[in-house]
Design an enzyme around this catalytic site. Structure first.
Site, PDB file in Angstrom:
ATOM      1  N   CYS A 277       0.653  -1.034   0.000  1.00  0.00           N
ATOM      2  CA  CYS A 277      -0.118   0.385   0.051  1.00  0.00           C
ATOM      3  C   CYS A 277       0.928   1.224   0.174  1.00  0.00           C
ATOM      4  CB  CYS A 277      -0.891   0.032   1.289  1.00  0.00           C
ATOM      5  SG  CYS A 277       0.064   0.375   2.619  1.00  0.00           S
ATOM      6  N   HIS A 325      -2.663   1.376   6.847  1.00  0.00           N
ATOM      7  CA  HIS A 325      -3.023   0.921   5.579  1.00  0.00           C
ATOM      8  C   HIS A 325      -3.001   2.568   5.056  1.00  0.00           C
ATOM      9  CE1 HIS A 325      -4.519  -1.123   2.472  1.00  0.00           C
ATOM     10  NE2 HIS A 325      -5.161  -0.145   1.966  1.00  0.00           N
ATOM     11  N   HIS A 337      -5.908   2.101  -4.082  1.00  0.00           N
ATOM     12  CA  HIS A 337      -5.017   1.133  -3.579  1.00  0.00           C
ATOM     13  C   HIS A 337      -4.824  -0.268  -3.679  1.00  0.00           C
ATOM     14  CE1 HIS A 337      -8.211  -0.562  -0.347  1.00  0.00           C
ATOM     15  NE2 HIS A 337      -7.795  -1.099  -1.828  1.00  0.00           N
TER      16      HIS A 337
END
Length: 362
Positions: A277, A325, A337
């Site tokens: 990520c 994240h 993402h």
């Protein structure tokens, strides 16, 4: 029968010597490390959920999904710790290399200064004897005499300058060596942390895969569809999202993120063929001319923090209380993402995970 106990110690590399392994030695070390990681992962996952060696209880698909989501999130926390440790290890390794080079340069200057003192001593010998100061400096342990204040007092002006120069060079090399020792110790500690986080990631991901293996292909596909929330397709074109960005750099970051759609998630990866990520957001903004730090918990402090109501394409959006994240906002409540293993880079709503904050790089 007398038992033989083998003693195992970690080899300490001298900080001024190259640390890298080459050839078959390196390949053997990598093979051994890989085997260790896999062995630890297998041992840990055998009792991952009930703490015993007994067969795990039957779970419903919903329970499997909940546990898998938790494991992926925990793996991502460990991945960010791994990324941070790797960044620190790379910096320490580069610093150590620079210190090695610096020590080599200063040693050459020290040797030249010592040669000059030798020439001076030879001249004094021919003219009637060597000054005690120079004789002591050329002995096996000159530092013992350099530390005394009377050395320079017993030398003439020319000799005093030569002796002082030698003393400075000797002291500077000692300082470089001490810094190298500290850097080598820091590197060793960081590499130990790297191994720890790597094992944690492998263990979590292996546990998730074991759970998914309990599902039928239809159940796994249904779960993937629910997780995808739009898959790798585009809700709006990359050009449209980029045109709404607040500045050209953000527009370039958005355009890059669109080109990454469909590429696989690989923990620790920064592109161009795969991403985790924070690797994706780092690469996207690098395309826009801005260097972001490597981890989610450092990227959130890059640039200015913004409210959710102020989001614009290109902004970084962060999730979970531990900031584990990150995605790249593209407008209309959506982001691009890299979710987790098995889920390629895709578009998803930012409501899909617990929102933790946002930042606008600058």
């Amino acid at each position: 029968m007398t038992a033989t106990v083998a003693s195992h110690r970690r080899t300490r590399h001298h900080p001024l010597a190259p640390l890298a392994l080459t050839g078959s030695t390196a390949r053997g070390a990598r093979t051994a490390r890989t085997a260790t990681v896999l062995a630890l992962a297998g041992a840990a996952t055998a009792t991952a959920f009930d703490g015993t060696g007994q067969a795990a209880p039957e779970l419903t698909p919903a329970q499997v999904q909940d546990r898998v989501d938790t494991l992926y999130q925990e793996a991502e926390v460990a991945t960010q710790k791994y990324n941070g440790a790797k960044e620190q290890a790379d910096a320490a390794r580069e610093e150590l290399s620079e210190l090695q080079d610096e020590a080599a340069r200063r040693t050459l200057k020290l040797n030249a200064a010592k040669a000059g003192l030798g020439t001076m001593a030879a001249g004094q010998y021919r003219s009637g004897g060597i000054d005690p100061t120079v004789r002591l400096l050329l002995s096996a342990d000159p530092q013992r005499y350099l530390d005394g204040a009377t050395v320079l007092e017993r030398a003439g002006s020319h000799q005093a300058n030569a002796v002082a120069g030698y003393a400075r060079r000797l002291g500077s090399i000692r300082q470089v060596r001490e810094r190298a020792e500290e850097t080598a110790e820091r590197l060793a500690d960081t590499e130990a942390a790297l191994k720890k986080h790597r094992v944690t990631v492998v263990r979590k991901l292996d546990s998730a895969e074991r759970l998914l293996d309990r599902l039928t292909e239809e159940q796994r596909q249904r779960m993937a569809n629910e997780d995808g929330s739009g898959g790798s397709g585009a809700a709006a074109s990359g050009g449209e999202a980029a045109s709404q960005a607040p500045n050209p750099r953000a527009a370039q970051a958005v355009s890059y993120a669109y080109t990454a759609l469909g590429k696989p998630y690989v923990w620790g990866a920064t592109g161009p063929s795969a991403y985790d990520c924070s690797g994706l957001t780092q690469a996207a903004w690098q395309a826009g001319g801005i260097s972001l730090p490597r981890t989610t918990y450092t990227q959130i402090n890059a640039g200015s923090r913004i409210e959710r109501s102020q989001l614009a394409p290109g902004d970084l959006v962060f999730f979970y209380s531990g900031i584990s994240h990150v995605g790249l906002y593209i407008g209309d409540g959506k982001m691009i993402h890299a979710p987790h293993p098995g889920a390629p880079v895709r578009i998803a709503p930012i409501d899909q995970m617990p929102f933790a904050g946002a930042a606008r790089p600058a």
